[in-house]
Design a protein around this motif. Structure first.
Motif: not given
Ligand code: NAI
Ligand code: MG
Length: 366
Positions: A110-121
């Motif tokens: 997971l790169l900084r700035g990429a959309a991640c659907p997980l909460r608080d990760v």
């Protein structure tokens, strides 16, 4: 002497040609900035269009034509109207199996700035490398179809797990875990698959005795899917079978920014045959021809190609540049919440490499 790499390019179908154009653009920028190496690209027009004309996804002598390349860059194959098992088996699997590309290396980072659907990760918590078995297993293509179309119809799909096949992909994963000082998780399903996966677990444990310094874990595939969502930081290096790796890396793509960012390498580690680099996404026919496909997965795959060719500093710099682009939020395609066109995204990435090289040059040894 400037080293010239011979790269076979198979753009394929749908968005394949659009994203591969940007990967080639970035590779050329890299070579130009470095000065120590160059690329000679040869394009092959294979895929579903070729199939409609010839009845084959690629010619009989395709492997001979590609064999002298230093690497293969592939977009994606698949088009409406051509059955997916024909496009997949007639091109992708023929290359992976024919060139014994038995390691499918897929970063889930997971790169900084990429959309991640997980909460608080946080990005640090999603940083794994999948080592997927890529030559046999559930994708061996063996089986039978008896009495088709009758009430007695029976289909058998065989899984093939050889000692050599399991050992070599696991050894690759153990070596990677040792080198990077990371944990190694094996994913299988021995409770239900009482031959293949019992054997898989046994070979994994046996090999582990040669790697006492590597901390290992074993998970059932269903539990692994659950933990990838609930607690992704559990995973560092992961080794798994062909089918499980296919499925879990799509889940990996979903938690690490989406299909538009997911890269993959099909490796023949012994270098007896060319290795092949391709985004893990398909041909996305609904996006094709609109100039909106995200080229970053293809560009990241090109970065993996540079790693494999021995230019790791460039590979890492490209991944960093992708991260910068994501963090800045400019020049992103619609899947990342932007409005940029595919070519604008590729241009912005190449420009970023040029500006970094100005500040902090990489020079590959010649
Ligand atoms: P797909 O990966 O093409 O698309 C899945 C979803 O991700 C779609 O919503 C698509 O719009 C999105 N997506 C994929 N790549 C994207 C990108 N670069 N930028 C933005 N969004 C992107 O998978 P799907 O729809 O299951 O399959 C489409 C065709 O591709 C089928 O014919 C399939 O057989 C083939 N395929 C080929 C593969 C390969 O050549 N390695 C791998 C997977 C599928
Ligand atoms: Mg897949």
């Amino acid at each position: 002497m400037r080293k010239t790499y011979r790269i076979a390019v198979i753009p394929g179908d749908g968005i394949g040609p659009e994203v591969i154009r940007e990967a080639v653009k970035v590779l050329n920028a890299t070579a130009e900035l470095d000065g120590g190496f160059a690329f000679a690209f040869t394009e092959y027009p294979w895929g579903c269009g070729y199939y409609r004309e010839t009845g084959e996804m690629m010619p009989e002598n395709a492997l001979e034509l590609l064999r002298g390349s230093d690497a293969i860059l592939l977009g994606a194959v698949g088009a409406p109207g051509v059955p997916d098992h024909i496009s997949l088996r007639g091109l992708l699997l023929r290359l992976r199996q024919g060139f014994d590309q038995y390691v499918n290396l897929r970063p889930v980072r997971l790169l900084r700035g990429a959309a991640c659907p997980l909460r608080d990760v946080s990005p640090e918590e999603v940083d794994m490398t999948f080592v997927r078995e890529n030559s046999e297993g559930e994708y061996s293509g063996q089986g039978a179809w008896l009495y088709p179309g009758t009430p007695r119809e029976v289909v058998i799909q065989d899984g093939v797990f050889s000692r050599r096949g399991c050992e070599r992909v696991m050894r690759y994963a153990y070596e990677l875990a040792r080198r990077e000082k990371k944990t190694l998780t094996s994913v299988s399903k021995a409770n239900a698959l009482n031959y293949s996966m019992v054997f898989w677990d046994q070979v994994f444990a046996e090999l582990g005795r040669e790697y006492p310094d590597v901390e290992t874990r074993s998970l059932l595939v269903d539990a692994a899917a659950m933990f990838m969502v609930k607690e992704p930081s559990r995973f560092q290096i992961v080794v798994t079978s062909n089918l499980f790796g296919d499925i879990l890396t799509d889940l990996g793509a979903a938690i690490a920014g989406g299909m538009g960012l997911a890269a993959g390498a099909n490796l023949n580690p012994e270098r007896a045959f060319p290795s092949m680099f391709e985004p893990i996404h398909g041909s996305a026919p609904e996006l094709a021809g609109r100039g909106v496909a995200n080229p970053l997965a293809a560009i990241w795959s090109a970065a993996q190609m540079l790693d494999f060719l021995g230019h790791e500093a460039w590979g890492e710099r490209i991944v960093r540049a992708i991260e910068t682009l994501l963090a800045k939020g400019t020049a992103l395609t619609p899947d990342q919440g932007g409005t940029a066109r595919t070519a604008e995204c590729g241009d912005a990435l190449a420009a970023l490499l040029r500006s970094r090289q100005g500040e902090n040059p990489i020079k590959s040894s010649e």
